[in-house]
Write an enzyme that holds these catalytic residues in place. Sequence first.
Site: not given
Length: 194
Positions: A17-18, A21
Site C-alpha cells: 500500500h505505502e 503511494h
Amino acid sequence: VIFLIIIVAFFISLAVHEFAHGFTAVKMGDPTPKLAGRVTLNPFKHISLYGLLCFVLLGVGWAKPMPINPLNFKKYRKGIRLTSIAGILANFILGLICAIIFALIIAFAPVSNVYIEYILLTLQYFMLVNSFLALFNILPIYPLDGFNFVTSFMKADNKFIQYNVRNGFKILLGILLATVLIDLLFGFDILDFY
C-alpha cells in the site's frame, strides 16, 4: 501460527500500500518518498511501532504515513488523485492475485496436505487483509486515502474538508469504538461484515 500469518499478511499488505503511494508520487514529480528511502516493498521501512502495538492489542493497526509533498507534483490535482488511489488499487490487485492463486490451487492441487492447507490459509488472510485495507481506506474520512481523493475535486475552503480535518480522527476512533461495543454487546462485527 494463524496469528503469525495474520501479522505477515497485514504488514506485507501495508508495505505494498505505502510503496504504491510512494512510487506514484515519484512518477508524478515528487522526489520526497525516494529521498526518505520509502519507495520499497521492505515492510520494516513502513512499520509504525504504535501501529504494530495497536494491531497486536486491538486488531487495528497502521503503517508510517508516506512522506509526500504535493507541491512538487507536475499536475497538482491529478497527482493527489493518483497518489491517493494508488494504495487502494495496490491492495485490490494484491487481493485479486491471491484469490486467483487460491482458486487455481483449489481447482488443480492433486492432494490436500498440511502444506497446501497452510498455503490456502495464508492466501485467505491475504485476501481478507487486502480487501479490508482497500475498503477501509476508500472511506472519505481524514486522513484516509478516500478523503484526499474526494477533496482533490473540491476547493480548499469547502466546509466538508474543514470539518473532516478537524474531526476525522475522532470520527475514525468513534467508528472503531462503536464496532468494538456492538461486537461485545451483540456479537456482530461490523468491520468483518464490511
